[in-house]
Design an enzyme around this catalytic site. Structure first.
Site, mmCIF file in Angstrom:
data_model
loop_
_atom_site.group_PDB
_atom_site.id
_atom_site.type_symbol
_atom_site.label_atom_id
_atom_site.label_comp_id
_atom_site.label_asym_id
_atom_site.label_seq_id
_atom_site.Cartn_x
_atom_site.Cartn_y
_atom_site.Cartn_z
ATOM 1 N N GLY A 229 0.820 -1.204 0.000
ATOM 2 C CA GLY A 229 0.000 0.000 0.000
ATOM 3 C C GLY A 229 0.850 1.248 0.000
ATOM 4 O O GLY A 229 2.063 1.178 0.207
ATOM 5 N N LYS A 235 0.190 0.366 7.063
ATOM 6 C CA LYS A 235 0.724 -0.994 7.020
ATOM 7 C C LYS A 235 1.379 -1.370 8.339
ATOM 8 O O LYS A 235 1.119 -2.438 8.892
ATOM 9 C CB LYS A 235 1.743 -1.128 5.870
ATOM 10 C CG LYS A 235 1.143 -0.852 4.513
ATOM 11 C CD LYS A 235 2.159 -1.002 3.405
ATOM 12 C CE LYS A 235 3.272 0.008 3.487
ATOM 13 N NZ LYS A 235 2.816 1.397 3.282
ATOM 14 N N THR A 236 2.212 -0.475 8.834
ATOM 15 C CA THR A 236 2.872 -0.749 10.107
ATOM 16 C C THR A 236 1.833 -0.894 11.212
ATOM 17 O O THR A 236 1.904 -1.799 12.045
ATOM 18 C CB THR A 236 3.860 0.391 10.434
ATOM 19 O OG1 THR A 236 4.715 0.586 9.316
ATOM 20 C CG2 THR A 236 4.670 0.066 11.647
ATOM 21 N N GLU A 451 -14.151 5.252 -15.697
ATOM 22 C CA GLU A 451 -14.300 3.963 -15.008
ATOM 23 C C GLU A 451 -15.726 3.432 -15.133
ATOM 24 O O GLU A 451 -15.944 2.230 -15.303
ATOM 25 C CB GLU A 451 -13.911 4.081 -13.537
ATOM 26 C CG GLU A 451 -12.449 4.453 -13.281
ATOM 27 C CD GLU A 451 -11.461 3.519 -13.962
ATOM 28 O OE1 GLU A 451 -11.781 2.322 -14.145
ATOM 29 O OE2 GLU A 451 -10.367 3.990 -14.331
#
Ligand code: ADP
Ligand code: MG
Ligand code: ZN
Length: 638
Positions: A229, A235-236, A451
């Site tokens: 990411g 993340k940590t 999109e």
């Protein structure tokens, strides 16, 4: 903590005290001064003392004239002539101290040219004393000070090198290097807006809580989980939350820590880390910034021996244990594309968990978590704040709350108001825009329609994979949004119709842009590459063209084990004529043109739906399959 105690790992873990004792021995340790230095200082003090004793105690100080008269009277038989003192003895120095009754006199010399002739006349023995009483001071100057200096330099050097010093001295047996962190308080509740990631990690938590359960069944649990990411995406935080949820020991090391000045230190650090982890199982080894060691060995320009050795050691260690031992390795990276493929092989980091930029709801939830730490006044609408901060990651949002609080303080308010948030957003966006991470409103609109175009074509193409998710949150480098289709089954064969369907979906983005804005953008570049490649393969590989029906024009089929077939490169020969090449090019153009016309027609018919969904997407930023299907169905029914 698990409440069933069928594993004694759990028990052991409970009475484990936080494990951050300082190193037992380091050259200079803040807590206890190095003994070497103390010895040196002590020695110096003792030397001065001895010197003082010898200098004062044994001689009587007298004036120079008295000294002279004692020579004239024949009392002094021997004179030691030092630089700044003369010592007169009543007997020769050989006997000095050995028999009682001998005295010595000390005086400070006067420049008296008649002194030496007087000594000669009286027959007094005399000798110059180069070192004399200063012998010990001289010793200090020649030895003590250099030693002291050496110690100071040593201390300075090791301080600079930090932990390194211990490493060099203990030759890589860095027992103290990686320290398990004490009990982790972070839980999943502290991580918001990452529900998909949480879902994937719940299994890991469960395994760490009850390894015995998995052991009994013999199921295979992933050894390595790779969190992917953007920086600041949590993340940590997530890795800690997994440890906190499972209540296990947490070893954290950053990839950069492994890569040291000295070759071999990194590898030994890895070995040591895994050894410790096995002793403390169940536990989590968290390798932050894996890319620092895990860079592809092939693409590296200059071979970095140290990094390679470290990486190899990591691979060896990962292969060398079984997850059943209760050790799970979590790694984090924001650049998965540069990782060495060996790291991603089964049995290593074979499970990847994406921690993307949060969508509107995710951002609101993250804001709620961080807003708990500040006092909000009633004007604050966190939903509105979340709406105003598209593209922000968790760290940006934490920063946003903090900035808003600071602004409130500056204004002398007691609570943080909406105005503070609005201003803080402006401030941060200005910073982020420089890093080109936040899209401007016009770009967002284009991306939303683009999109939606993909998604709608997919929804109305027969046999196409269902739309799983549409998003206008920028992902990685280049992709401004994405439409994710997930196949319902594994496919090995594709019909001509399905291939054309794929091309349609790929062209849907650009077609939507053209319909709405009457203009096309660069955003479709990647789609066009893919569409063209499918069209080309239909002609050259699959024999699906008019002229070369059932003929393969393919130039080179390398070993299927080497993955992607290489494109026509230098030195490779095309196996067909110039003429055929022209036909291929024309045929590709024809296929794309026909399909594009179809897609334009289809989307024009559904323009109302296109508008609706795109606007919804602009508002909420991501649509999952449910929401998307519902919108398509209700509209289609009307
Ligand atoms: P990364 O490791 O992905 O670079 P971090 O985990 O270090 O990001 O995140 C930095 C900080 O941002 C965290 O300490 C936390 O305060 C905040 N943060 C990031 N993501 C989230 C999230 N999903 N929920 C709550 N806070 C978050
Ligand atoms: Mg991090
Ligand atoms: Zn696209």
């Amino acid at each position: 903590m698990a409440d069933n105690n069928n594993s004694n790992w759990d028990k052991e873990n409970k009475d484990k005290k936080p494990h951050n004792e300082p190193p037992k021995w380091g050259p200079f340790n803040k807590n206890n001064l190095n003994p070497g230095l103390l010895y040196a200082l002590g020695l110096i003090v003792v030397m001065f003392g001895v010197n003082y004793f010898f200098n004062t105690n044994s001689s009587d100080s007298i004036s120079f004239s008295d000294f002279k008269s004692k020579i004239e009277s024949g009392e002094i038989h021997y004179v030691q002539m030092g630089q700044d003192s003369y010592i007169g003895l009543t007997a020769a120095p050989d006997n000095f101290g050995s028999s009682q009754g001998i005295s010595s006199y000390r005086t400070t010399p006067v420049n008296d040219p008649g002194f030496i002739p007087l000594l000669d006349k009286m027959g007094v023995e005399y000798a110059a004393q180069a070192q004399g009483n200063n012998f010990i001071i001289d010793l200090l100057i020649t030895w003590g000070i250099p030693i002291l200096l050496f110690f100071l330099i040593w201390r300075f050097a090791f301080k600079r090198m930090g932990n390194m010093g211990q490493n060099v001295l203990s030759f890589g047996q860095n027992k103290n290097q990686v320290v398990a962190e004490g009990s982790i308080e972070t839980t999943f509740r502290d991580v918001a807006g990452a529900d998909e990631a949480k879902e994937e990690l719940i299994e890991v938590v469960d395994f760490l809580k009850n390894p015995a359960k998995y052991k009994a069944i013999g199921g295979k649990i992933p050894k390595g989980v790779l969190l992917v990411g953007p920086p600041g995406g949590g993340k940590t935080l997530m890795a800690r939350a997994v440890a906190g949820e499972a209540g296990v020991t947490f070893f954290r090391i950053s990839g950069a820590d492994f890569v040291e000045m000295f070759v071999g230190v990194g590898a030994s650090r890895v070995r040591d880390l895994f050894k410790q982890a096995r002793e403390k199982a169940p536990c989590i080894i968290f390798i932050d910034e894996l890319d620092a060691i895990g860079k592809s060995r092939i693409t590296g320009i200059s071979g970095n021996d140290e990094r390679e050795q470290t990486l190899n050691q990591l691979l060896v260690e990962m292969d060398g244990f079984d997850a059943v031992q209760g050790v799970i390795i979590i790694a984090a990276t924001n650049r998965p594309e540069i990782l060495d493929p060996a790291l991603l092989r089964p049995g290593r980091f074979d499970r990847q968990v994406v921690m993307d930029r949060p969508d509107l709801k995710g951002r609101e939830d993250i804001l709620k978590i961080h807003a708990k730490n500040v006092k909000l006044d009633t004007s604050v609408d966190l939903n509105k704040v979340a709406k105003g901060s598209p593209g922000f990651v968790g760290a940006d949002l934490a920063n946003l709350v903090n900035e808003a609080a600071l602004l409130a303080v500056r204004r002398g308010q007691k609570k943080v108001g909406q105005q503070d948030f609005d201003e803080a957003i402006e401030k941060i966006v200005a910073g982020l825009e420089r890093k080109t991470r936040v899209m401007n409103p016009k770009e967002r609109e284009i991306v939303a329609f683009h999109e939606t175009g993909h998604a709608l074509v997919a929804a109305f193409t027969q046999d196409a994979d269902p739309v799983h998710k549409i998003s206008i949150i920028p992902r990685g480098i280049g992709a401004l949004g994405y439409t994710l289709q997930l196949p319902t089954e594994d496919r090995f064969l594709m019909s001509q119709k399905e291939l054309l369907g794929r091309i349609d979906i790929l062209l849907g983005g650009r077609a939507a842009e053209e319909i709405i804005f009457n203009e096309i953008s660069t955003g479709a570049a990647n789609d066009l590459v893919k569409a063209t490649s499918i069209a080309r393969k239909m002609i050259t590989d699959y024999g699906m063209s008019q002229r070369f029906r059932n003929v393969s024009l393919e130039s080179d089929r390398s070993s299927p084990f080497l993955g992607e077939r290489s494109q026509l490169g230098m030195g490779q020969q095309r196996q067909y004529s110039e003429n055929t090449q022209m036909y291929v090019d024309e045929e590709i153009t024809r296929i794309i043109e026909t399909e594009y016309a179809n897609v334009l027609k289809m989307l024009k018919e559904k323009q109302a739906l296109l508008d609706d969904i795109a606007k919804k997407l602009l508002e909420v930023e991501t649509l999952d399959s449910e929401a998307f299907k519902k919108m398509v169905e209700t509209k289609a029914a009307v």
